[in-house]
Design a protein around this motif. Structure first.
Motif, PDB file in Angstrom:
ATOM      1  N   THR A   1      14.689 -49.680  16.748  1.00 36.53           N
ATOM      2  CA  THR A   1      16.001 -49.031  15.684  1.00 36.53           C
ATOM      3  C   THR A   1      15.634 -47.530  15.876  1.00 36.53           C
ATOM      4  O   THR A   1      16.562 -46.526  16.225  1.00 36.53           O
ATOM      5  CB  THR A   1      16.200 -49.390  14.357  1.00 36.53           C
ATOM      6  OG1 THR A   1      16.278 -50.691  14.502  1.00 36.53           O
ATOM      7  CG2 THR A   1      16.971 -48.510  13.747  1.00 36.53           C
ATOM      8  N   PRO A   2      14.570 -46.813  15.800  1.00 37.97           N
ATOM      9  CA  PRO A   2      14.296 -45.414  16.179  1.00 37.97           C
ATOM     10  C   PRO A   2      14.884 -44.887  17.465  1.00 37.97           C
ATOM     11  O   PRO A   2      14.991 -43.762  17.467  1.00 37.97           O
ATOM     12  CB  PRO A   2      12.795 -45.057  15.410  1.00 37.97           C
ATOM     13  CG  PRO A   2      12.408 -46.316  14.864  1.00 37.97           C
ATOM     14  CD  PRO A   2      13.264 -47.519  15.305  1.00 37.97           C
ATOM     15  N   VAL A   3      14.298 -45.685  18.349  1.00 37.82           N
ATOM     16  CA  VAL A   3      14.730 -45.252  19.817  1.00 37.82           C
ATOM     17  C   VAL A   3      16.231 -45.258  20.174  1.00 37.82           C
ATOM     18  O   VAL A   3      16.836 -44.426  20.561  1.00 37.82           O
ATOM     19  CB  VAL A   3      13.892 -46.249  20.558  1.00 37.82           C
ATOM     20  CG1 VAL A   3      14.229 -46.233  22.176  1.00 37.82           C
ATOM     21  CG2 VAL A   3      12.377 -46.525  20.532  1.00 37.82           C
ATOM     22  N   PHE A   4      16.873 -46.273  19.320  1.00 41.49           N
ATOM     23  CA  PHE A   4      18.523 -46.217  19.544  1.00 41.49           C
ATOM     24  C   PHE A   4      18.834 -44.968  18.821  1.00 41.49           C
ATOM     25  O   PHE A   4      19.752 -44.475  19.166  1.00 41.49           O
ATOM     26  CB  PHE A   4      18.927 -47.575  18.817  1.00 41.49           C
ATOM     27  CG  PHE A   4      20.279 -47.545  18.772  1.00 41.49           C
ATOM     28  CD1 PHE A   4      21.026 -47.329  19.906  1.00 41.49           C
ATOM     29  CD2 PHE A   4      20.900 -47.631  17.608  1.00 41.49           C
ATOM     30  CE1 PHE A   4      22.682 -47.371  19.695  1.00 41.49           C
ATOM     31  CE2 PHE A   4      22.302 -47.707  17.471  1.00 41.49           C
ATOM     32  CZ  PHE A   4      23.137 -47.684  18.579  1.00 41.49           C
ATOM     33  N   ALA A   5      18.174 -44.668  17.528  1.00 39.83           N
ATOM     34  CA  ALA A   5      18.837 -43.624  16.698  1.00 39.83           C
ATOM     35  C   ALA A   5      18.737 -42.409  17.728  1.00 39.83           C
ATOM     36  O   ALA A   5      19.454 -41.242  17.639  1.00 39.83           O
ATOM     37  CB  ALA A   5      18.361 -43.686  15.413  1.00 39.83           C
ATOM     38  N   CYS A   6      17.346 -42.186  18.101  1.00 35.11           N
ATOM     39  CA  CYS A   6      17.278 -40.979  18.932  1.00 35.11           C
ATOM     40  C   CYS A   6      18.032 -40.820  20.126  1.00 35.11           C
ATOM     41  O   CYS A   6      18.630 -39.607  20.248  1.00 35.11           O
ATOM     42  CB  CYS A   6      15.670 -40.761  19.300  1.00 35.11           C
ATOM     43  SG  CYS A   6      14.766 -40.557  18.121  1.00 35.11           S
ATOM     44  N   CYS A   7      18.322 -41.822  20.545  1.00 34.58           N
ATOM     45  CA  CYS A   7      19.161 -41.788  21.777  1.00 34.58           C
ATOM     46  C   CYS A   7      20.717 -41.620  21.340  1.00 34.58           C
ATOM     47  O   CYS A   7      21.540 -40.394  22.053  1.00 34.58           O
ATOM     48  CB  CYS A   7      19.377 -43.128  22.473  1.00 34.58           C
ATOM     49  SG  CYS A   7      17.907 -43.446  23.338  1.00 34.58           S
ATOM     50  N   VAL A   8      21.258 -42.063  20.448  1.00 34.00           N
ATOM     51  CA  VAL A   8      22.471 -41.496  19.713  1.00 34.00           C
ATOM     52  C   VAL A   8      22.591 -40.203  19.337  1.00 34.00           C
ATOM     53  O   VAL A   8      23.583 -39.521  19.731  1.00 34.00           O
ATOM     54  CB  VAL A   8      22.911 -42.555  18.328  1.00 34.00           C
ATOM     55  CG1 VAL A   8      24.052 -42.147  17.662  1.00 34.00           C
ATOM     56  CG2 VAL A   8      22.936 -43.958  18.846  1.00 34.00           C
ATOM     57  N   PHE A   9      21.624 -39.637  18.729  1.00 33.79           N
ATOM     58  CA  PHE A   9      21.366 -38.369  18.358  1.00 33.79           C
ATOM     59  C   PHE A   9      21.430 -37.453  19.603  1.00 33.79           C
ATOM     60  O   PHE A   9      22.271 -36.427  19.561  1.00 33.79           O
ATOM     61  CB  PHE A   9      20.298 -37.872  17.341  1.00 33.79           C
ATOM     62  CG  PHE A   9      20.245 -38.563  15.882  1.00 33.79           C
ATOM     63  CD1 PHE A   9      21.596 -38.357  15.114  1.00 33.79           C
ATOM     64  CD2 PHE A   9      19.573 -39.360  15.493  1.00 33.79           C
ATOM     65  CE1 PHE A   9      21.788 -38.636  13.960  1.00 33.79           C
ATOM     66  CE2 PHE A   9      19.746 -39.814  14.209  1.00 33.79           C
ATOM     67  CZ  PHE A   9      20.730 -39.390  13.408  1.00 33.79           C
ATOM     68  N   ILE A  10      20.850 -37.672  20.684  1.00 26.73           N
ATOM     69  CA  ILE A  10      20.611 -36.825  21.772  1.00 26.73           C
ATOM     70  C   ILE A  10      21.976 -36.883  22.472  1.00 26.73           C
ATOM     71  O   ILE A  10      22.452 -35.838  22.790  1.00 26.73           O
ATOM     72  CB  ILE A  10      19.571 -37.572  22.830  1.00 26.73           C
ATOM     73  CG1 ILE A  10      18.292 -37.245  22.373  1.00 26.73           C
ATOM     74  CG2 ILE A  10      19.688 -36.792  24.158  1.00 26.73           C
ATOM     75  CD1 ILE A  10      17.176 -38.020  22.857  1.00 26.73           C
ATOM     76  N   ALA A  11      22.797 -37.818  22.530  1.00 30.24           N
ATOM     77  CA  ALA A  11      24.022 -38.229  23.004  1.00 30.24           C
ATOM     78  C   ALA A  11      25.047 -37.216  22.225  1.00 30.24           C
ATOM     79  O   ALA A  11      25.736 -36.445  22.876  1.00 30.24           O
ATOM     80  CB  ALA A  11      24.376 -39.519  23.029  1.00 30.24           C
ATOM     81  N   HIS A  12      24.867 -37.104  21.093  1.00 31.42           N
ATOM     82  CA  HIS A  12      25.888 -36.516  19.953  1.00 31.42           C
ATOM     83  C   HIS A  12      25.506 -35.145  20.319  1.00 31.42           C
ATOM     84  O   HIS A  12      26.543 -34.213  20.570  1.00 31.42           O
ATOM     85  CB  HIS A  12      25.298 -36.968  18.624  1.00 31.42           C
ATOM     86  CG  HIS A  12      26.469 -36.127  17.587  1.00 31.42           C
ATOM     87  ND1 HIS A  12      27.680 -36.396  17.367  1.00 31.42           N
ATOM     88  CD2 HIS A  12      25.990 -35.133  16.659  1.00 31.42           C
ATOM     89  CE1 HIS A  12      28.207 -35.653  16.459  1.00 31.42           C
ATOM     90  NE2 HIS A  12      27.303 -34.924  16.151  1.00 31.42           N
TER      91      HIS A  12
END
Length: 131
Positions: free
Chosen positions: A63-74
């Motif tokens: 989940t933290p990996v996914f969250a980081c990817c979402v934030f990076i994309a954002h």
């Protein structure tokens, strides 16, 4: 809030759902829940209870990996409607992952995990393109 951000929340809630199911299965298997030494009790579990607990642990890891990817994309400026598709794919993969793990569908579990990881890579690739 963007759809991808909602997907982070859903991913987190999946882990709490697994905690509840895992707790229930632990009670069914052992007749008690050791609140003083839950990690020791968890190591003694077998079958579905052990698999659900393992799925939950994996959920907290990814989940933290996914969250980081979402934030990076954002923060890279990826439009929210474009980031939504890989985020939805990740959430779908996590839902299937839980089922595959609980039902002992090991080969499928690995494939579904890879799909979720690919969704994370997709978000990063879009971030690179927009950043």
């Amino acid at each position: 809030m963007t759809p991808a951000f909602w997907c982070i929340i859903i991913s987190i809630l999946f882990n709490y759902f697994l905690a509840g199911v895992g707790g229930w299965l632990t009670l069914r298997q052992t007749g008690k829940f050791d609140i003083n030494q839950p990690r020791i009790q968890e190591r003694e579990l077998t079958g579905a209870a052990a698999r659900v607990k393992a799925a939950q642990a994996n959920g907290w890891e990814i989940t933290p990996v996914f969250a980081c990817c979402v934030f990076i994309a954002h923060f890279a400026g990826v439009p929210e409607e474009q980031a939504a598709l890989p985020a939805y794919l990740f959430v779908l993969s996590r839902a299937l992952y839980m089922v595959c793990y609980a039902c002992k569908l090991s080969p499928w579990r690995t494939i579904v995990f890879a799909v979720g990881l690919a969704a994370c890579i997709w978000l990063i690739k879009m971030a690179v393109a927009y950043g």
